[in-house]
Design a protein around this motif. Structure first.
Motif, PDB file in Angstrom:
ATOM      1  N   TYR A  49      32.166  54.011  28.202  1.00 21.31           N
ATOM      2  CA  TYR A  49      33.433  54.429  27.616  1.00 21.31           C
ATOM      3  C   TYR A  49      33.368  54.275  26.097  1.00 21.31           C
ATOM      4  O   TYR A  49      32.629  53.445  25.567  1.00 21.31           O
TER       5      TYR A  49
ATOM      6  N   PRO B 248      40.353  53.334  25.880  1.00 18.87           N
ATOM      7  CA  PRO B 248      38.994  53.853  26.070  1.00 18.87           C
ATOM      8  C   PRO B 248      39.008  55.184  26.806  1.00 18.87           C
ATOM      9  O   PRO B 248      39.913  55.452  27.605  1.00 18.87           O
TER      10      PRO B 248
ATOM     11  N   TYR C 265      31.633  50.797  25.423  1.00 16.00           N
ATOM     12  CA  TYR C 265      31.595  49.818  26.508  1.00 16.00           C
ATOM     13  C   TYR C 265      30.736  50.327  27.661  1.00 16.00           C
ATOM     14  O   TYR C 265      30.818  51.496  28.044  1.00 16.00           O
TER      15      TYR C 265
ATOM     16  N   THR D 291      31.774  52.398  42.629  1.00 13.42           N
ATOM     17  CA  THR D 291      32.908  53.311  42.517  1.00 13.42           C
ATOM     18  C   THR D 291      33.613  53.517  43.859  1.00 13.42           C
ATOM     19  O   THR D 291      34.757  53.930  43.888  1.00 13.42           O
TER      20      THR D 291
ATOM     21  N   GLY E 210      36.242  51.231  43.956  1.00 12.57           N
ATOM     22  CA  GLY E 210      37.181  51.523  42.880  1.00 12.57           C
ATOM     23  C   GLY E 210      37.136  50.584  41.714  1.00 12.57           C
ATOM     24  O   GLY E 210      38.113  50.472  40.998  1.00 12.57           O
ATOM     25  N   PHE E 211      36.009  49.936  41.483  1.00 16.57           N
ATOM     26  CA  PHE E 211      35.928  49.047  40.329  1.00 16.57           C
ATOM     27  C   PHE E 211      37.167  48.163  40.303  1.00 16.57           C
ATOM     28  O   PHE E 211      37.856  48.085  39.297  1.00 16.57           O
ATOM     29  N   GLN E 212      37.473  47.510  41.377  1.00 20.44           N
ATOM     30  CA  GLN E 212      38.779  46.898  41.510  1.00 20.44           C
ATOM     31  C   GLN E 212      39.208  46.076  40.317  1.00 20.44           C
ATOM     32  O   GLN E 212      40.329  46.179  39.848  1.00 20.44           O
ATOM     33  N   LYS E 213      38.313  45.268  39.785  1.00 24.01           N
ATOM     34  CA  LYS E 213      38.719  44.431  38.658  1.00 24.01           C
ATOM     35  C   LYS E 213      38.530  45.153  37.321  1.00 24.01           C
ATOM     36  O   LYS E 213      39.129  44.778  36.353  1.00 24.01           O
ATOM     37  N   LEU E 214      37.717  46.127  37.249  1.00 20.10           N
ATOM     38  CA  LEU E 214      37.511  46.953  36.052  1.00 20.10           C
ATOM     39  C   LEU E 214      37.540  46.115  34.777  1.00 20.10           C
ATOM     40  O   LEU E 214      38.430  46.258  33.938  1.00 20.10           O
ATOM     41  N   VAL E 215      36.558  45.269  34.648  1.00 21.45           N
ATOM     42  CA  VAL E 215      36.483  44.362  33.499  1.00 21.45           C
ATOM     43  C   VAL E 215      35.563  44.946  32.440  1.00 21.45           C
ATOM     44  O   VAL E 215      34.408  45.252  32.716  1.00 21.45           O
ATOM     45  N   PHE E 216      36.089  45.079  31.238  1.00 20.06           N
ATOM     46  CA  PHE E 216      35.298  45.565  30.122  1.00 20.06           C
ATOM     47  C   PHE E 216      34.661  44.383  29.395  1.00 20.06           C
ATOM     48  O   PHE E 216      35.288  43.360  29.208  1.00 20.06           O
ATOM     49  N   GLY E 217      33.427  44.540  28.979  1.00 21.72           N
ATOM     50  CA  GLY E 217      32.768  43.509  28.187  1.00 21.72           C
ATOM     51  C   GLY E 217      33.223  43.588  26.744  1.00 21.72           C
ATOM     52  O   GLY E 217      34.227  44.218  26.424  1.00 21.72           O
ATOM     53  N   THR E 218      32.470  42.975  25.871  1.00 19.30           N
ATOM     54  CA  THR E 218      32.852  42.945  24.461  1.00 19.30           C
ATOM     55  C   THR E 218      32.566  44.270  23.768  1.00 19.30           C
ATOM     56  O   THR E 218      33.133  44.561  22.726  1.00 19.30           O
TER      57      THR E 218
END
Lengths: 116, 112
Positions: free
Chosen positions: B36, B44, B87, B93, B96-104
């Motif tokens: 992203y 994003p 990112y 998938t 559904g990437f349930q937690k969908l956590v983006f890194g730094t």
């Protein structure tokens, strides 16, 4: 396409006041919904996510709460804002894929909250 | 979700090719790799997604080696408007990437 309505765009609130940010999404039913917060110059902090009506998972214990009263409505709330609640709040939806290919998250335009 | 590691920042000049690498040593069999792009004061937006080998679209290419423990986002001939945070996300998938956590993320600065 997936459309996310998020409002207001900017908000200035005094410390100790309540907060309610609403997010509504269009498109396919039963999406995963997310609330993120981004402090200035920092990354995206996941606050809450929901995989269905009434189902809320909290990632960061703090004075914020979330609710999902309808399939396409996600609300972020606080009873008493803190100075540290200032930031850029983003709502997002992610559609589950049965095929596992080319699925993506869609974000709203965000709300810039300043607590004074 | 597999943990990802990216460089914090990168600098480039207009017209150069930029390659941003993401490490994801614990990637699972069902995980896809998604990149992203985020501009200031915006959410994003999706750039590219892949599972293995190479994927190309109108804005970028994604290179994934056979062991899938890393991936490289390639931006050809960057312009000033490519200055943004990038990112890398790794997840299944289907769930559904349930937690969908983006890194730094990686902050890319393109200079004239």
């Amino acid at each position: 396409s997936q459309t996310i309505h998020q409002w207001p765009a900017t908000l200035v609130q005094p410390v100790g006041s309540p907060l309610s940010l609403e997010c509504t999404v269009e498109g396919t039913s039963n999406p995963n919904l997310y609330w993120y917060r981004q402090a200035a110059g920092r990354g995206l902090q996941l606050l809450f996510y929901s995989v269905g009506i009434g189902q809320i998972s909290s990632e960061v214990p703090q004075n914020l709460s979330a609710s999902r009263p309808q399939d396409r409505q996600f609300i972020l709330s606080s009873k008493k804002l803190l100075l540290s609640d200032s930031g850029f709040y983003l709502c997002a939806q992610y559609l589950r894929s049965g095929t596992g290919a080319n699925t993506e998250a869609f974000f709203g335009q965000g709300t810039r909250l300043t607590v004074v | 979700l597999a943990k990802t590691t990216q460089p914090i920042s990168m600098d480039s000049y207009e017209g150069q090719e930029v390659n941003i690498t993401c490490s994801h040593n614990n990637i699972a069999t069902n995980d896809y790799i998604t990149w992203y792009q985020q501009f200031p004061s915006q959410g994003p937006r999706f750039i590219i997604q892949g599972y293995k080998t190479k994927v190309t679209n109108e804005v970028a290419s994604l290179f994934i080696p056979a062991d899938r423990k890393s991936s490289t986002l390639s931006l050809p001939r960057v312009s000033l408007s490519d200055t943004a945070v990038y990112y890398c996300l790794v997840g299944d998938t289907y769930t559904g990437f349930q937690k969908l956590v983006f890194g730094t993320g990686t902050r890319l600065l393109v200079s004239p």
